[in-house]
Design a protein around this motif. Structure first.
Motif, PDB file in Angstrom:
ATOM      1  N   GLU A 100       0.830  -1.192   0.000  1.00 29.35           N
ATOM      2  CA  GLU A 100       0.000   0.000   0.000  1.00 29.35           C
ATOM      3  C   GLU A 100       0.868   1.247   0.000  1.00 29.35           C
ATOM      4  O   GLU A 100       1.758   1.400   0.843  1.00 29.35           O
ATOM      5  CB  GLU A 100      -0.902   0.031   1.245  1.00 29.35           C
ATOM      6  CG  GLU A 100      -1.790  -1.189   1.421  1.00 29.35           C
ATOM      7  CD  GLU A 100      -2.535  -1.155   2.740  1.00 29.35           C
ATOM      8  OE1 GLU A 100      -2.456  -0.129   3.438  1.00 29.35           O
ATOM      9  OE2 GLU A 100      -3.184  -2.164   3.067  1.00 29.35           O
ATOM     10  N   HIS A 101       0.594   2.151  -0.943  1.00 23.95           N
ATOM     11  CA  HIS A 101       1.260   3.457  -0.964  1.00 23.95           C
ATOM     12  C   HIS A 101       2.777   3.319  -0.887  1.00 23.95           C
ATOM     13  O   HIS A 101       3.449   3.991  -0.102  1.00 23.95           O
ATOM     14  CB  HIS A 101       0.741   4.339   0.182  1.00 23.95           C
ATOM     15  CG  HIS A 101      -0.749   4.448   0.234  1.00 23.95           C
ATOM     16  ND1 HIS A 101      -1.500   5.016  -0.775  1.00 23.95           N
ATOM     17  CD2 HIS A 101      -1.642   4.036   1.173  1.00 23.95           C
ATOM     18  CE1 HIS A 101      -2.784   4.970  -0.464  1.00 23.95           C
ATOM     19  NE2 HIS A 101      -2.900   4.371   0.707  1.00 23.95           N
ATOM     20  N   GLU A 102       3.330   2.447  -1.718  1.00 25.84           N
ATOM     21  CA  GLU A 102       4.770   2.239  -1.828  1.00 25.84           C
ATOM     22  C   GLU A 102       5.401   1.723  -0.533  1.00 25.84           C
ATOM     23  O   GLU A 102       6.587   1.928  -0.274  1.00 25.84           O
ATOM     24  CB  GLU A 102       5.475   3.531  -2.281  1.00 25.84           C
ATOM     25  CG  GLU A 102       5.007   4.006  -3.652  1.00 25.84           C
ATOM     26  CD  GLU A 102       5.777   5.222  -4.128  1.00 25.84           C
ATOM     27  OE1 GLU A 102       6.574   5.760  -3.340  1.00 25.84           O
ATOM     28  OE2 GLU A 102       5.572   5.620  -5.287  1.00 25.84           O
ATOM     29  N   GLN A 103       4.623   1.070   0.286  1.00 25.28           N
ATOM     30  CA  GLN A 103       5.160   0.410   1.468  1.00 25.28           C
ATOM     31  C   GLN A 103       4.479  -0.937   1.643  1.00 25.28           C
ATOM     32  O   GLN A 103       3.370  -1.152   1.160  1.00 25.28           O
ATOM     33  CB  GLN A 103       4.968   1.276   2.714  1.00 25.28           C
ATOM     34  CG  GLN A 103       3.516   1.530   3.080  1.00 25.28           C
ATOM     35  CD  GLN A 103       3.378   2.470   4.263  1.00 25.28           C
ATOM     36  OE1 GLN A 103       4.330   3.078   4.715  1.00 25.28           O
ATOM     37  NE2 GLN A 103       2.166   2.595   4.774  1.00 25.28           N
ATOM     38  N   VAL A 104       5.174  -1.850   2.310  1.00 26.05           N
ATOM     39  CA  VAL A 104       4.652  -3.195   2.538  1.00 26.05           C
ATOM     40  C   VAL A 104       4.194  -3.291   3.992  1.00 26.05           C
ATOM     41  O   VAL A 104       4.950  -2.952   4.909  1.00 26.05           O
ATOM     42  CB  VAL A 104       5.721  -4.252   2.232  1.00 26.05           C
ATOM     43  CG1 VAL A 104       5.201  -5.650   2.540  1.00 26.05           C
ATOM     44  CG2 VAL A 104       6.168  -4.152   0.773  1.00 26.05           C
ATOM     45  N   ILE A 105       2.963  -3.752   4.179  1.00 27.58           N
ATOM     46  CA  ILE A 105       2.377  -3.885   5.508  1.00 27.58           C
ATOM     47  C   ILE A 105       2.294  -5.365   5.864  1.00 27.58           C
ATOM     48  O   ILE A 105       1.756  -6.168   5.098  1.00 27.58           O
ATOM     49  CB  ILE A 105       0.965  -3.266   5.571  1.00 27.58           C
ATOM     50  CG1 ILE A 105       0.982  -1.826   5.041  1.00 27.58           C
ATOM     51  CG2 ILE A 105       0.413  -3.343   6.981  1.00 27.58           C
ATOM     52  CD1 ILE A 105       1.828  -0.884   5.853  1.00 27.58           C
ATOM     53  N   VAL A 106       2.825  -5.728   7.018  1.00 27.19           N
ATOM     54  CA  VAL A 106       2.806  -7.120   7.488  1.00 27.19           C
ATOM     55  C   VAL A 106       1.865  -7.211   8.673  1.00 27.19           C
ATOM     56  O   VAL A 106       1.989  -6.451   9.643  1.00 27.19           O
ATOM     57  CB  VAL A 106       4.215  -7.590   7.892  1.00 27.19           C
ATOM     58  CG1 VAL A 106       4.193  -9.068   8.298  1.00 27.19           C
ATOM     59  CG2 VAL A 106       5.202  -7.369   6.749  1.00 27.19           C
ATOM     60  N   SER A 107       0.921  -8.137   8.625  1.00 27.16           N
ATOM     61  CA  SER A 107      -0.081  -8.294   9.677  1.00 27.16           C
ATOM     62  C   SER A 107      -0.076  -9.717  10.190  1.00 27.16           C
ATOM     63  O   SER A 107       0.204 -10.666   9.447  1.00 27.16           O
ATOM     64  CB  SER A 107      -1.469  -7.944   9.131  1.00 27.16           C
ATOM     65  OG  SER A 107      -2.496  -8.350  10.021  1.00 27.16           O
ATOM     66  N   ASP A 108      -0.403  -9.879  11.469  1.00 21.77           N
ATOM     67  CA  ASP A 108      -0.509 -11.228  12.038  1.00 21.77           C
ATOM     68  C   ASP A 108      -1.925 -11.772  11.931  1.00 21.77           C
ATOM     69  O   ASP A 108      -2.251 -12.788  12.540  1.00 21.77           O
ATOM     70  CB  ASP A 108      -0.052 -11.244  13.496  1.00 21.77           C
ATOM     71  CG  ASP A 108      -0.986 -10.467  14.413  1.00 21.77           C
ATOM     72  OD1 ASP A 108      -1.948  -9.837  13.920  1.00 21.77           O
ATOM     73  OD2 ASP A 108      -0.762 -10.485  15.636  1.00 21.77           O
ATOM     74  N   GLY A 109      -2.770 -11.104  11.146  1.00 24.13           N
ATOM     75  CA  GLY A 109      -4.161 -11.512  10.986  1.00 24.13           C
ATOM     76  C   GLY A 109      -5.126 -10.661  11.775  1.00 24.13           C
ATOM     77  O   GLY A 109      -6.324 -10.659  11.508  1.00 24.13           O
ATOM     78  N   THR A 110      -4.600  -9.913  12.760  1.00 22.65           N
ATOM     79  CA  THR A 110      -5.449  -9.036  13.565  1.00 22.65           C
ATOM     80  C   THR A 110      -5.020  -7.577  13.495  1.00 22.65           C
ATOM     81  O   THR A 110      -5.841  -6.681  13.548  1.00 22.65           O
ATOM     82  CB  THR A 110      -5.450  -9.471  15.041  1.00 22.65           C
ATOM     83  OG1 THR A 110      -4.116  -9.366  15.579  1.00 22.65           O
ATOM     84  CG2 THR A 110      -5.926 -10.914  15.175  1.00 22.65           C
ATOM     85  N   HIS A 111      -3.702  -7.330  13.372  1.00 24.60           N
ATOM     86  CA  HIS A 111      -3.208  -5.958  13.330  1.00 24.60           C
ATOM     87  C   HIS A 111      -1.820  -5.928  12.707  1.00 24.60           C
ATOM     88  O   HIS A 111      -1.166  -6.966  12.550  1.00 24.60           O
ATOM     89  CB  HIS A 111      -3.173  -5.343  14.740  1.00 24.60           C
ATOM     90  CG  HIS A 111      -2.185  -5.985  15.655  1.00 24.60           C
ATOM     91  ND1 HIS A 111      -2.329  -7.266  16.159  1.00 24.60           N
ATOM     92  CD2 HIS A 111      -0.988  -5.536  16.148  1.00 24.60           C
ATOM     93  CE1 HIS A 111      -1.306  -7.567  16.925  1.00 24.60           C
ATOM     94  NE2 HIS A 111      -0.468  -6.540  16.938  1.00 24.60           N
ATOM     95  N   THR A 112      -1.366  -4.745  12.344  1.00 30.58           N
ATOM     96  CA  THR A 112      -0.057  -4.569  11.718  1.00 30.58           C
ATOM     97  C   THR A 112       1.056  -4.847  12.721  1.00 30.58           C
ATOM     98  O   THR A 112       1.038  -4.325  13.836  1.00 30.58           O
ATOM     99  CB  THR A 112       0.088  -3.142  11.163  1.00 30.58           C
ATOM    100  OG1 THR A 112      -0.895  -2.936  10.145  1.00 30.58           O
ATOM    101  CG2 THR A 112       1.469  -2.929  10.566  1.00 30.58           C
ATOM    102  N   VAL A 113       2.037  -5.652  12.306  1.00 26.28           N
ATOM    103  CA  VAL A 113       3.172  -5.962  13.186  1.00 26.28           C
ATOM    104  C   VAL A 113       4.490  -5.465  12.619  1.00 26.28           C
ATOM    105  O   VAL A 113       5.501  -5.412  13.337  1.00 26.28           O
ATOM    106  CB  VAL A 113       3.255  -7.475  13.470  1.00 26.28           C
ATOM    107  CG1 VAL A 113       2.059  -7.929  14.301  1.00 26.28           C
ATOM    108  CG2 VAL A 113       3.355  -8.282  12.178  1.00 26.28           C
ATOM    109  N   ALA A 114       4.525  -5.087  11.337  1.00 27.41           N
ATOM    110  CA  ALA A 114       5.754  -4.559  10.749  1.00 27.41           C
ATOM    111  C   ALA A 114       5.413  -3.798   9.474  1.00 27.41           C
ATOM    112  O   ALA A 114       4.405  -4.072   8.814  1.00 27.41           O
ATOM    113  CB  ALA A 114       6.746  -5.671  10.437  1.00 27.41           C
ATOM    114  N   THR A 115       6.270  -2.835   9.150  1.00 30.62           N
ATOM    115  CA  THR A 115       6.139  -2.051   7.928  1.00 30.62           C
ATOM    116  C   THR A 115       7.483  -1.998   7.235  1.00 30.62           C
ATOM    117  O   THR A 115       8.516  -1.819   7.885  1.00 30.62           O
ATOM    118  CB  THR A 115       5.665  -0.619   8.241  1.00 30.62           C
ATOM    119  OG1 THR A 115       4.443  -0.675   8.984  1.00 30.62           O
ATOM    120  CG2 THR A 115       5.438   0.164   6.967  1.00 30.62           C
ATOM    121  N   LEU A 116       7.478  -2.163   5.919  1.00 30.62           N
ATOM    122  CA  LEU A 116       8.698  -2.078   5.126  1.00 30.62           C
ATOM    123  C   LEU A 116       8.573  -0.877   4.198  1.00 30.62           C
ATOM    124  O   LEU A 116       7.626  -0.790   3.416  1.00 30.62           O
ATOM    125  CB  LEU A 116       8.926  -3.349   4.304  1.00 30.62           C
ATOM    126  CG  LEU A 116       9.391  -4.617   5.036  1.00 30.62           C
ATOM    127  CD1 LEU A 116       8.323  -5.141   5.992  1.00 30.62           C
ATOM    128  CD2 LEU A 116       9.760  -5.712   4.043  1.00 30.62           C
TER     129      LEU A 116
END
Length: 257
Positions: free
Chosen positions: A172-188
């Motif tokens: 999303e918006h030139e960034q990668v969002i990592v989620s554990d299925g409930t909320h964001t846990v990391a952003t690249l």
């Protein structure tokens, strides 16, 4: 569930952050003065401690930088099912396993660097009940690198992201969002400069700790021998932040609404 009861973390998700310090007592004194943490012994041995805030585990501090001959730094750890398999995947993709996997208390750990040089750790075994963005745990883990999409492919292949049992990944918006299925846990995020003299813009994982009064925290950091950057608005515009360097050179970010 008690935050001190060991649990099985979600595979591929961040499961802990730890400071590799030179001297445990000195590091504890700094982070106690700046962030108000208290410390209790860890199950990993005398060189480790668990930082606590309001009765919740926040992070670990281990006096290991000198033993492992690595720089003092905050390291993000990711949960894996098999540390040896993960180490092999990292090497197969042209990255580096610098230390381990080693037996540490109830699990196994290793330190590695991705292809752009950003350091990270991985852990096989149970962890404390802890998740980025919950309670007193770090508010955010963020990888700043040259190419977020390419980095996401590397980490997805190493940690089984975007698989049925792994973390969810979106772009999303030139960034990668990592989620554990409930909320964001990391952003690249992309855009770091390869040869920049400022380590804050070299490829690395940034750890953000939430604070209530950022001005008081940054003042306490300076008084305790650290250095701070000016308080600025966060990229999302939802709060303010400042980068702090502890007296040994460990970098972290504090953020407030």
């Amino acid at each position: 569930m008690s935050p001190l009861k060991p649990v099985v973390p979600r595979r591929g998700a961040p499961c802990w952050v730890s400071l590799l310090a030179r001297d445990l007592k000195t590091a504890q004194e700094f982070y106690s003065a700046v962030l108000g943490w208290t410390f209790r012994p860890a199950s990993l041995g005398d060189e480790f401690s668990v930082a606590m805030s309001d009765g919740e585990p926040v992070a670990g501090i281990g006096a290991l930088a000198q033993n492992f001959q690595v720089a003092v730094a905050w390291t993000s750890y990711f949960a894996v099912a098999d540390a040896d398999d993960t180490a092999a995947r990292i090497r197969e993709r042209g990255a580096t396993v610098a230390v381990g996997p080693l037996k540490l208390g109830p699990g196994r750990a290793a330190l590695a660097a991705d292809r752009d040089g950003a350091t990270f750790g991985f852990w096989e075994g149970k962890t404390l009940s802890w998740s980025v963005g919950h309670g007193r745990a770090p508010a955010c883990l963020e990888l700043r690198t040259r190419d977020a999409f390419e980095a996401a492919i590397f980490y997805a292949e190493v940690f089984d992201w975007a698989t049925p049992d792994g973390c969810d990944v979106t772009y999303e918006h030139e960034q990668v969002i990592v989620s554990d299925g409930t909320h964001t846990v990391a952003t690249l995020r992309g855009g770091a400069v390869e040869a920049a003299p400022d380590p804050r813009v070299r490829p690395r994982w940034h750890v953000y700790f939430p604070v209530r009064d950022i001005e008081a925290v940054t003042a306490a950091a300076v008084a305790a021998g650290g250095t701070v950057t000016p308080i600025t608005q966060s990229p999302e515009g939802t709060g303010v932040q400042s980068v702090i360097r502890d007296p040994d050179g460990g970098l972290f970010t504090v953020s407030a609404p």
